[in-house]
Design a protein around this motif. Structure first.
Motif, PDB file in Angstrom:
ATOM      1  N   GLY A 148       0.842  -1.315  -0.003  1.00 14.93           N
ATOM      2  CA  GLY A 148      -0.157   0.275   0.059  1.00 14.93           C
ATOM      3  C   GLY A 148       0.991   1.509  -0.155  1.00 14.93           C
ATOM      4  O   GLY A 148       1.823   1.356   0.900  1.00 14.93           O
ATOM      5  N   LEU A 149       0.637   2.250  -0.836  1.00 14.85           N
ATOM      6  CA  LEU A 149       1.364   3.464  -0.874  1.00 14.85           C
ATOM      7  C   LEU A 149       0.429   4.629  -1.005  1.00 14.85           C
ATOM      8  O   LEU A 149       0.664   5.534  -1.721  1.00 14.85           O
ATOM      9  CB  LEU A 149       2.169   3.382  -2.210  1.00 14.85           C
ATOM     10  CG  LEU A 149       3.356   4.228  -2.455  1.00 14.85           C
ATOM     11  CD1 LEU A 149       4.344   4.103  -1.257  1.00 14.85           C
ATOM     12  CD2 LEU A 149       4.186   4.419  -3.807  1.00 14.85           C
ATOM     13  N   GLY A 150      -0.555   4.506   0.069  1.00 11.08           N
ATOM     14  CA  GLY A 150      -1.283   5.754   0.231  1.00 11.08           C
ATOM     15  C   GLY A 150      -0.699   6.791   0.832  1.00 11.08           C
ATOM     16  O   GLY A 150       0.510   6.929   1.138  1.00 11.08           O
ATOM     17  N   LEU A 174      -1.918   0.074  -7.520  1.00 11.47           N
ATOM     18  CA  LEU A 174      -0.626   0.908  -7.551  1.00 11.47           C
ATOM     19  C   LEU A 174      -0.094   0.874  -9.108  1.00 11.47           C
ATOM     20  O   LEU A 174       0.232  -0.138  -9.537  1.00 11.47           O
ATOM     21  CB  LEU A 174       0.421   0.570  -6.499  1.00 11.47           C
ATOM     22  CG  LEU A 174       1.910   1.152  -6.553  1.00 11.47           C
ATOM     23  CD1 LEU A 174       1.443   2.649  -6.178  1.00 11.47           C
ATOM     24  CD2 LEU A 174       2.670   0.437  -5.752  1.00 11.47           C
ATOM     25  N   THR A 175       0.189   1.850  -9.482  1.00  9.07           N
ATOM     26  CA  THR A 175       0.739   2.100 -10.905  1.00  9.07           C
ATOM     27  C   THR A 175       2.122   2.652 -10.826  1.00  9.07           C
ATOM     28  O   THR A 175       2.658   3.071  -9.793  1.00  9.07           O
ATOM     29  CB  THR A 175       0.103   3.122 -11.703  1.00  9.07           C
ATOM     30  OG1 THR A 175       0.220   4.277 -11.126  1.00  9.07           O
ATOM     31  CG2 THR A 175      -1.406   2.906 -11.925  1.00  9.07           C
ATOM     32  N   ALA A 176       3.098   2.222 -11.756  1.00  9.67           N
ATOM     33  CA  ALA A 176       4.357   2.656 -11.703  1.00  9.67           C
ATOM     34  C   ALA A 176       4.454   4.245 -11.787  1.00  9.67           C
ATOM     35  O   ALA A 176       5.324   4.530 -10.834  1.00  9.67           O
ATOM     36  CB  ALA A 176       5.147   2.080 -12.950  1.00  9.67           C
ATOM     37  N   GLU A 177       3.737   4.873 -12.309  1.00  7.29           N
ATOM     38  CA  GLU A 177       3.826   6.459 -12.291  1.00  7.29           C
ATOM     39  C   GLU A 177       3.427   7.101 -10.894  1.00  7.29           C
ATOM     40  O   GLU A 177       4.206   7.968 -10.571  1.00  7.29           O
ATOM     41  CB  GLU A 177       2.638   6.938 -13.252  1.00  7.29           C
ATOM     42  CG  GLU A 177       2.875   6.608 -14.877  1.00  7.29           C
ATOM     43  CD  GLU A 177       2.632   5.152 -15.076  1.00  7.29           C
ATOM     44  OE1 GLU A 177       3.136   4.774 -16.099  1.00  7.29           O
ATOM     45  OE2 GLU A 177       1.873   4.655 -14.366  1.00  7.29           O
ATOM     46  N   HIS A 182       6.813   9.175  -5.552  1.00  7.09           N
ATOM     47  CA  HIS A 182       7.281   9.007  -4.135  1.00  7.09           C
ATOM     48  C   HIS A 182       8.650   8.485  -4.174  1.00  7.09           C
ATOM     49  O   HIS A 182       9.207   8.132  -2.959  1.00  7.09           O
ATOM     50  CB  HIS A 182       6.131   8.215  -3.224  1.00  7.09           C
ATOM     51  CG  HIS A 182       4.791   8.799  -3.257  1.00  7.09           C
ATOM     52  ND1 HIS A 182       4.536   9.922  -2.491  1.00  7.09           N
ATOM     53  CD2 HIS A 182       3.604   8.600  -3.864  1.00  7.09           C
ATOM     54  CE1 HIS A 182       3.202  10.138  -2.571  1.00  7.09           C
ATOM     55  NE2 HIS A 182       2.680   9.418  -3.307  1.00  7.09           N
ATOM     56  N   GLY A 183       9.220   8.257  -5.253  1.00  7.30           N
ATOM     57  CA  GLY A 183      10.562   7.747  -5.279  1.00  7.30           C
ATOM     58  C   GLY A 183      10.590   6.240  -5.066  1.00  7.30           C
ATOM     59  O   GLY A 183      11.710   5.802  -4.437  1.00  7.30           O
TER      60      GLY A 183
END
Length: 313
Positions: A148-150, A174-177, A182-183
């Motif tokens: 998760g990258l929220g 999650l997409t690569a973009e 967020h690095g």
């Protein structure tokens, strides 16, 4: 008006928020109810309930048995433990409050550092007259994996990068973009579990995420990896996690959340020496409680004035 404040484990609710301004009868409950029957028996005469997050569940079967209830305030902006449709059907208004995510991200790192440096064992040794008992693990140069990258996951990633860690992430959407913003490197689910030295979970509990991490995923992890969960216990299959920790198939599990809360006194996870455990305190800070209870008082006053605030739909 009779108000019940629920699950005030630390007995601090009345110190946050101007409760006296409501001119109401207020009762504080500091312990969890044993079951739905006890809940209904104890809360049947209240007009307003203030629920702390998802500590007490309010399904339809409970709400149908609380005919006096008019307003249900939940701390936080959403609460998966409340059947809002059933509440509305019973004429109950459900309101939320504001929230701060930063404390949970900070607590994630308290757990990571405690696990990496075996702090609970070192604390115990010094307190009982001993000295060094273990050898820690450096985080710089290691890989931090994020499920998760929220808002919270990206905050944890930023801190990991400050420690000199490589950050990778996966989630169903999650997409690569999005990751690149967020690095962070977006990877497959399998790659995330296989590559991570520290794996941290940052997802909302839902039908899609319940049991998302099971035996197959845990089997991919490195034997010296650390798993951290400050999200929700049921996202991880508890039996599968207990199995890998018991076998020391991973180095450590650092957990703030559990399938059953409060954690039963005889739960087997309490007996394991390669776990770091905290009692769901990721969000428990003065700053968050000031928002929770301050907004709760405001919600009740607004309801009394006929203009409800922060209504959940």
């Amino acid at each position: 008006m009779k108000i019940a404040i629920l699950d005030d484990y630390q007995s601090v609710a009345l110190t946050y928020g101007d409760w006296a301004s409501l001119n109401a009868e207020i009762e504080v409950f500091t312990e969890a109810f044993a079951d739905a029957d006890e809940l209904v028996e104890r809360l049947g005469g209240f007009d307003v309930l203030v629920a702390m997050r998802e500590r007490t569940r309010f399904p339809s079967a409970v709400l149908d048995r609380l005919p006096e209830l008019k307003l249900l305030v939940s701390t936080g902006p959403r609460n998966a433990a409340i059947d809002v449709a059933a509440a509305n059907r019973n004429g109950v208004v459900v309101c939320g409050t504001g929230y701060l995510g930063q404390p949970t991200a900070e607590h994630t790192w308290a757990l990571i550092l405690a696990a990496a440096r075996s702090l609970p064992a070192e604390f115990d040794s010094v307190r009982t007259g001993g000295w060094q008992v273990g050898v820690g693990t450096m985080l710089h140069g290691k890989t931090l994996g994020l499920v998760g990258l929220g808002r919270l996951g990206s905050s944890a990633a930023k801190i990991g990068q400050a420690f000199g860690m490589k950050t990778i992430a996966w989630s169903q959407n999650l997409t690569a973009e999005k990751a690149t913003e967020h690095g962070v490197e977006a990877v497959s689910k399998e790659e995330l579990f296989a590559r991570s030295d520290v794996l941290s979970i940052h997802l909302v509990l839902s039908g899609r995420t319940r049991g998302l991490i099971g035996a197959a995923e845990l089997a991919l992890m490195k034997p010296d990896a650390i798993l951290v969960n400050t999200s929700r216990g049921p996202i991880v299959d508890e039996d599968a996690l207990l199995d890998v920790v018991r076998r020391k198939a991973i180095a450590c599990a650092a957990l703030d959340v559990f399938a059953t809360e409060p954690l039963p006194a005889d739960h087997p996870v309490r007996t394991l020496d390669n776990v770091v455990l905290t009692p769901h305190i990721g969000f428990v800070t003065r700053e968050v409680y000031e928002i929770f209870y301050g907004d709760a008082v405001e919600n009740i006053a607004a309801y009394q004035a006929g203009k409800p605030l922060r209504v959940m739909e």
